[in-house]
Design a protein around this motif. Sequence first.
Motif, mmCIF file in Angstrom:
data_model
loop_
_atom_site.group_PDB
_atom_site.id
_atom_site.type_symbol
_atom_site.label_atom_id
_atom_site.label_comp_id
_atom_site.label_asym_id
_atom_site.label_seq_id
_atom_site.Cartn_x
_atom_site.Cartn_y
_atom_site.Cartn_z
ATOM 1 N N GLU A 115 0.812 -1.409 -0.207
ATOM 2 C CA GLU A 115 0.016 0.112 -0.042
ATOM 3 C C GLU A 115 0.862 1.180 0.012
ATOM 4 O O GLU A 115 0.510 2.292 -0.462
ATOM 5 C CB GLU A 115 -1.201 0.115 1.225
ATOM 6 N N LEU A 116 2.054 1.094 0.572
ATOM 7 C CA LEU A 116 2.948 2.404 0.810
ATOM 8 C C LEU A 116 3.020 3.063 -0.371
ATOM 9 O O LEU A 116 2.997 4.688 -0.490
ATOM 10 C CB LEU A 116 4.254 1.877 1.191
ATOM 11 N N PRO A 117 3.352 2.488 -1.541
ATOM 12 C CA PRO A 117 3.503 3.493 -2.903
ATOM 13 C C PRO A 117 2.247 4.331 -3.072
ATOM 14 O O PRO A 117 2.119 5.373 -3.843
ATOM 15 C CB PRO A 117 3.767 2.582 -3.884
ATOM 16 N N ARG A 118 1.045 3.944 -2.647
ATOM 17 C CA ARG A 118 -0.108 4.667 -3.068
ATOM 18 C C ARG A 118 -0.699 5.546 -2.116
ATOM 19 O O ARG A 118 -1.716 6.304 -2.300
ATOM 20 C CB ARG A 118 -1.217 3.864 -3.375
ATOM 21 N N ILE A 119 -0.350 5.632 -0.917
ATOM 22 C CA ILE A 119 -0.987 6.509 0.204
ATOM 23 C C ILE A 119 -1.003 7.792 -0.079
ATOM 24 O O ILE A 119 -1.912 8.496 0.801
ATOM 25 C CB ILE A 119 -0.344 5.978 1.395
ATOM 26 N N PHE A 120 -0.258 8.456 -0.855
ATOM 27 C CA PHE A 120 -0.219 9.836 -1.094
ATOM 28 C C PHE A 120 -1.041 10.194 -1.919
ATOM 29 O O PHE A 120 -1.228 11.539 -2.596
ATOM 30 C CB PHE A 120 1.296 10.334 -1.283
ATOM 31 N N GLU A 121 -1.799 9.472 -2.801
ATOM 32 C CA GLU A 121 -2.791 9.590 -3.982
ATOM 33 C C GLU A 121 -4.011 10.188 -3.396
ATOM 34 O O GLU A 121 -4.552 9.625 -2.286
ATOM 35 C CB GLU A 121 -3.158 8.321 -4.539
ATOM 36 N N ARG A 122 -4.585 10.888 -4.159
ATOM 37 C CA ARG A 122 -5.932 11.649 -3.587
ATOM 38 C C ARG A 122 -7.090 10.586 -3.512
ATOM 39 O O ARG A 122 -7.020 9.677 -4.210
ATOM 40 C CB ARG A 122 -6.323 12.458 -4.704
#
Length: 164
Positions: free
Chosen positions: A90-97
């Motif tokens: 999940e880490l690569p995606r957590i900063f996505e809106r």
Amino acid sequence: AELLARETMARMLPLAQRHRVTLRTEIQQGNRLVDADSKQVSRALVNLVHNAIKFTPSGGVITIGTMPQEEGTFQRFFVRDTGVGIPAEELPRIFERFYKVDRARAKADFIGPGGGGSGLGLAIARHIVEAHGGSISAESVIGQGSTFAFTLPLAKTQGRNADV
């Protein structure tokens, strides 16, 4: 930088106390000025702390810190928690809106005291940091906690009129 960390701690203390989570600061050479809008950077830090409180069970500890980067031209800010952690995938995606880890975290039978969020807090933090020429990242170990960190360029002139 030091001022920002302390202000963020003061601002988030009531929420942390409500959720029975301890807030700490960890400041190394913190009285350096960063080339950034202090209100915006404060908002980014508040969002990271809010996120940490949401996923840290009672009795946990959240550390708001700042330290110079090795290269010497950036200041590093970080928020470290002893919360439930985030799965590596999940880490690569957590900063996505609008991206929410809540579903994944729910499998660990723990949705923090804040419940689900808008999925915007981390995206806003990332936007603010990148707009100032910095970068943001996260690392995490399931069941042990997470660290969110961002860097901001130091002001060219230290000590004159920058307000951070």
